[in-house]
Scaffold this motif. Sequence first.
Motif, PDB file in Angstrom:
ATOM      1  N   VAL A 331       0.825  -1.209   0.000  1.00 11.82           N
ATOM      2  CA  VAL A 331       0.000   0.000   0.000  1.00 11.82           C
ATOM      3  C   VAL A 331       0.863   1.265   0.000  1.00 11.82           C
ATOM      4  O   VAL A 331       0.346   2.369  -0.200  1.00 11.82           O
ATOM      5  N   GLU A 332       2.154   1.111   0.207  1.00 11.01           N
ATOM      6  CA  GLU A 332       3.061   2.259   0.165  1.00 11.01           C
ATOM      7  C   GLU A 332       3.471   2.607  -1.267  1.00 11.01           C
ATOM      8  O   GLU A 332       4.050   3.668  -1.514  1.00 11.01           O
ATOM      9  N   THR A 333       3.179   1.713  -2.217  1.00 12.84           N
ATOM     10  CA  THR A 333       3.612   1.907  -3.600  1.00 12.84           C
ATOM     11  C   THR A 333       2.825   3.037  -4.263  1.00 12.84           C
ATOM     12  O   THR A 333       1.595   3.068  -4.216  1.00 12.84           O
ATOM     13  N   LYS A 334       3.569   3.959  -4.911  1.00 16.02           N
ATOM     14  CA  LYS A 334       2.949   5.072  -5.629  1.00 16.02           C
ATOM     15  C   LYS A 334       3.674   5.269  -6.965  1.00 16.02           C
ATOM     16  O   LYS A 334       4.904   5.225  -7.030  1.00 16.02           O
ATOM     17  N   ASN A 335       2.897   5.481  -8.031  1.00 12.76           N
ATOM     18  CA  ASN A 335       3.430   5.841  -9.350  1.00 12.76           C
ATOM     19  C   ASN A 335       4.580   4.928  -9.798  1.00 12.76           C
ATOM     20  O   ASN A 335       5.634   5.389 -10.246  1.00 12.76           O
ATOM     21  N   LEU A 336       4.353   3.615  -9.694  1.00 15.48           N
ATOM     22  CA  LEU A 336       5.345   2.637 -10.144  1.00 15.48           C
ATOM     23  C   LEU A 336       5.279   2.513 -11.663  1.00 15.48           C
ATOM     24  O   LEU A 336       4.241   2.157 -12.227  1.00 15.48           O
ATOM     25  N   LYS A 337       6.392   2.789 -12.342  1.00 17.15           N
ATOM     26  CA  LYS A 337       6.439   2.716 -13.798  1.00 17.15           C
ATOM     27  C   LYS A 337       6.720   1.282 -14.235  1.00 17.15           C
ATOM     28  O   LYS A 337       7.792   0.739 -13.976  1.00 17.15           O
ATOM     29  N   VAL A 338       5.743   0.670 -14.893  1.00 12.34           N
ATOM     30  CA  VAL A 338       5.895  -0.695 -15.398  1.00 12.34           C
ATOM     31  C   VAL A 338       6.603  -0.668 -16.747  1.00 12.34           C
ATOM     32  O   VAL A 338       7.541  -1.411 -16.993  1.00 12.34           O
ATOM     33  N   ASP A 339       6.135   0.176 -17.653  1.00 16.46           N
ATOM     34  CA  ASP A 339       6.844   0.493 -18.895  1.00 16.46           C
ATOM     35  C   ASP A 339       6.389   1.878 -19.340  1.00 16.46           C
ATOM     36  O   ASP A 339       5.753   2.603 -18.571  1.00 16.46           O
ATOM     37  N   ASP A 340       6.696   2.262 -20.559  1.00 15.48           N
ATOM     38  CA  ASP A 340       6.397   3.627 -21.004  1.00 15.48           C
ATOM     39  C   ASP A 340       4.906   3.933 -21.039  1.00 15.48           C
ATOM     40  O   ASP A 340       4.509   5.102 -21.016  1.00 15.48           O
ATOM     41  N   GLU A 341       4.062   2.892 -21.100  1.00 11.39           N
ATOM     42  CA  GLU A 341       2.626   3.116 -21.243  1.00 11.39           C
ATOM     43  C   GLU A 341       1.812   2.649 -20.041  1.00 11.39           C
ATOM     44  O   GLU A 341       0.591   2.769 -20.045  1.00 11.39           O
ATOM     45  N   VAL A 342       2.471   2.102 -19.012  1.00  9.86           N
ATOM     46  CA  VAL A 342       1.746   1.526 -17.876  1.00  9.86           C
ATOM     47  C   VAL A 342       2.337   2.031 -16.561  1.00  9.86           C
ATOM     48  O   VAL A 342       3.551   1.922 -16.340  1.00  9.86           O
ATOM     49  N   ILE A 343       1.483   2.566 -15.689  1.00 11.67           N
ATOM     50  CA  ILE A 343       1.917   3.047 -14.378  1.00 11.67           C
ATOM     51  C   ILE A 343       0.943   2.547 -13.318  1.00 11.67           C
ATOM     52  O   ILE A 343      -0.279   2.648 -13.486  1.00 11.67           O
ATOM     53  N   VAL A 344       1.472   1.976 -12.234  1.00  5.16           N
ATOM     54  CA  VAL A 344       0.653   1.635 -11.066  1.00  5.16           C
ATOM     55  C   VAL A 344       0.560   2.899 -10.219  1.00  5.16           C
ATOM     56  O   VAL A 344       1.529   3.318  -9.582  1.00  5.16           O
ATOM     57  N   LYS A 345      -0.599   3.530 -10.226  1.00  4.50           N
ATOM     58  CA  LYS A 345      -0.761   4.828  -9.567  1.00  4.50           C
ATOM     59  C   LYS A 345      -0.756   4.702  -8.045  1.00  4.50           C
ATOM     60  O   LYS A 345      -0.080   5.457  -7.349  1.00  4.50           O
TER      61      LYS A 345
END
Length: 427
Positions: A331-345
């Motif tokens: 739950v601490e994860t913010k704005n994790l960039k998976v690739d150029d088109e995917v972000i875990v907000k």
Amino acid sequence: MNDLEKLLTYKREELLNIEVPEEMEDCLRNALNKRKKHIPKSAIAAALIAVLLFAYSFDSLAYYGRKFIGYDNVTYGSLKELNEEGKGQEINKSCVFSNGIEVTLDGIIFDDNELVAFYKIKSTKEKLDPLKYDISMHLYGINLMGYHAKSGQREFRDDYNNICVAWFEAPAFYEKWMKLNISLRIDDTVEERTIKFTLDRNKAMKKTVEKKLDAKVKLGDYEVYFDKLTASSLSTYIKGKVKVSADNAKGALERDIISEYERGLQFIDFDIVTDKGEKVNLNNRSTENSGNEIRFVKSGDALPKEFNTLEIKNIRFENYKIIDKSFDVSVETKNLKVDDEVIVKEIYYEGDETCIVVSSRDIPIMQVNVGDDTGILNYDQYKNDVENEKTVERTFRFAGKPKEIKLQFKGMVNYIYTDETISIPVD
């Protein structure tokens, strides 16, 4: 003792314990006394037992009316119905390999689209280990190339018995004398056996529909052609091809669209629906590259029995992009960039569920590993989303409130739809 013998023995013992009601016996005796010929008491009891045997055995007779027994768990849809109706051609031939494995071809059900083989595998010595014994089949006739097995189903009945069905390409119209070639890999060697049989065309499932379609729709960078529909009481097949649109030929070549389709990253899909709203179950598809076009076949169950017209609708492309990345998140994860088109907000708890907010144009194919649980609860909510020009935030939910989460991104998928439909009148 086989299943039929066990059933009859059980019914015999059950019937021997039946006591005839005195009222019924008196009623029958009074009626029979009016006849000149004397009927002994034993005959009355025998008549009653015969009536009861028929009543008790009605379901059993229906069960044994099936052409091929024991295949309930490996058949479905129209194939299952045809077997229950006693359709098909019996073969009842076997072959045995050096290690004691016996393959019995019980029979076949076939039409102009496909041939389905019903067969059993039995080991008289060792347990059947699927990792140790590899069985493959090929059907031959006059055609030297033969007819390939397309797919199959297998039930491991116990350690020594398997129940199987295999779908083959349909033998050509001129075929009659067939050979089922069975190969078994035993350690580092391959043994081959053959079961020969004569194809009885009188037992084939007859065509119910055969229509040339000659229809075309525009779908993204493609033109999709629907060529022919054929159906019987066994199967429905629709054939067509996909071509790159002349308007987008340059862009298509730059993206290597044909190659993407061949590698399984793009699929043509559609629904066939009757005028009564029934959807035809078409679960199988195959493609073949032919120069600058892709030929496709989509197939499945028989058409519904009562309808006036058919319609091809919801014509769409499924486009896939492979990512294959894993992340440890919380739950601490913010704005994790998976690739150029995917972000875990963000990730947060809501009630007894964990929510993962993903920003992307396409729909992520993802898996959450928390103990034994990997399922996302609301995946169907987004499965038919069309392609978006801008990024969209989607919230995926799964059960539980774990502190540590393994998040796997397999890839991305989007759908391109057309509003066009194709009407198929059926005479």
